[in-house]
Write an enzyme that holds these catalytic residues in place. Structure first.
Site, short mmCIF file in Angstrom:
data_model
loop_
_atom_site.label_atom_id
_atom_site.label_comp_id
_atom_site.label_asym_id
_atom_site.label_seq_id
_atom_site.Cartn_x
_atom_site.Cartn_y
_atom_site.Cartn_z
N LYS A 61 0.83 -1.20 0.00
CA LYS A 61 0.00 0.00 0.00
C LYS A 61 0.86 1.26 0.00
O LYS A 61 0.63 2.19 -0.78
CB LYS A 61 -0.94 0.01 1.21
CG LYS A 61 -1.86 1.23 1.27
CD LYS A 61 -2.91 1.07 2.34
CE LYS A 61 -2.36 1.23 3.73
NZ LYS A 61 -2.00 2.66 4.03
N ASP B 213 -6.66 1.15 1.01
CA ASP B 213 -6.69 1.29 2.47
C ASP B 213 -8.07 0.89 2.97
O ASP B 213 -8.87 0.31 2.23
CB ASP B 213 -6.34 2.73 2.87
CG ASP B 213 -7.41 3.73 2.43
OD1 ASP B 213 -8.32 3.36 1.65
OD2 ASP B 213 -7.33 4.91 2.85
#
Length: 234
Positions: free
Chosen positions: A143, A161
């Site tokens: 991420k 997320d």
């Protein structure tokens, strides 16, 4: 005397599993992102940074923390340590002092010092424009790498997320049981012309409109397309 055994009680009828929402058509996906683009043609992330290195540090610090909380902690830090060399010279304890209002600050301070050292030793003090090299840095996962590749280097990446994971599943836009599954589906369905900014549009939508506890469906740009059955339109 009968030896017949009593019949077992009949099992209750099985409930049918809820039917998965109908997938978005190509035209509907196009419409979703056309609306986001019309509302905000040049979306920006809310983490504050002064260069690519401080962006990387800010994203590492943002894990399990709010952008506002990270910004509050890093303004003074970045004013005195905006390069890997300066951050390394500052040392783990002083970095910890600057970021102690952020959750897991001791581990994060250790990672910031570790990644600063690796950037100096392996990349000439520069943040690499390469996923594998980024993910090899302490505290950097997929991420974080996606965010840096997108914002700093203009790659059309999607950093999933909690907000994007929620939107993908709640709206039916990109359902998936894991963040990797949602990322894969978003990469598959989003038209290339929207990919650069899709990450920011979805995060901001999740942060301010499609919120976790009570989505604000009444002001949602895509409420007529969304598959969520419990819309809060009142």
């Amino acid at each position: 005397m009968s030896n017949a055994q009593p019949l077992p009680p009949s099992a209750p009828p099985r409930r049918k599993a809820p039917r998965a929402p109908k997938r978005f058509t190509r035209a509907e996906v196009e419409e979703v992102f056309a609306r986001f683009q019309a509302r905000d043609p040049e979306p920006k992330g809310e983490l504050e940074s002064v260069n690519t290195f401080t962006l990387l540090v800010a994203v590492v610090l943002s894990a399990q923390a709010t952008d506002a909380g990270v910004n509050k902690a890093t303004r003074a830090l970045f004013a005195i340590a905006d390069t890997p060399a300066k951050m390394l010279a500052l040392g783990e304890e002083r970095v910890s002092d600057h970021i102690k209002t952020i959750g897991l600050y001791r581990t994060k301070a250790k990672n910031v010092i570790g990644l600063s050292r690796m950037l100096i030793e392996q990349h000439g003090g520069e943040v690499p424009d390469d996923r594998a090299a980024l993910e090899a840095l302490p505290g950097v996962g997929r991420k974080t790498a996606n965010v840096v590749l997108n914002i700093a280097f203009g790659h059309p990446t999607i950093a999933v997320d909690t907000h994007i994971f929620r939107i993908g599943n709640r709206t039916g836009l990109a359902p998936g049981k894991t963040v990797d599954a949602v990322e894969k589906e978003l990469n598959r369905i989003i038209p290339p012309k929207y990919m650069l900014h899709a990450h920011h549009w979805l995060i901001l939508h999740g942060r301010y409109v499609c919120k976790a506890r009570k989505p604000d469906c009444a002001v949602c740009l895509i409420n007529d397309l969304c598959r969520y059955p419990d819309k809060t339109l009142a």
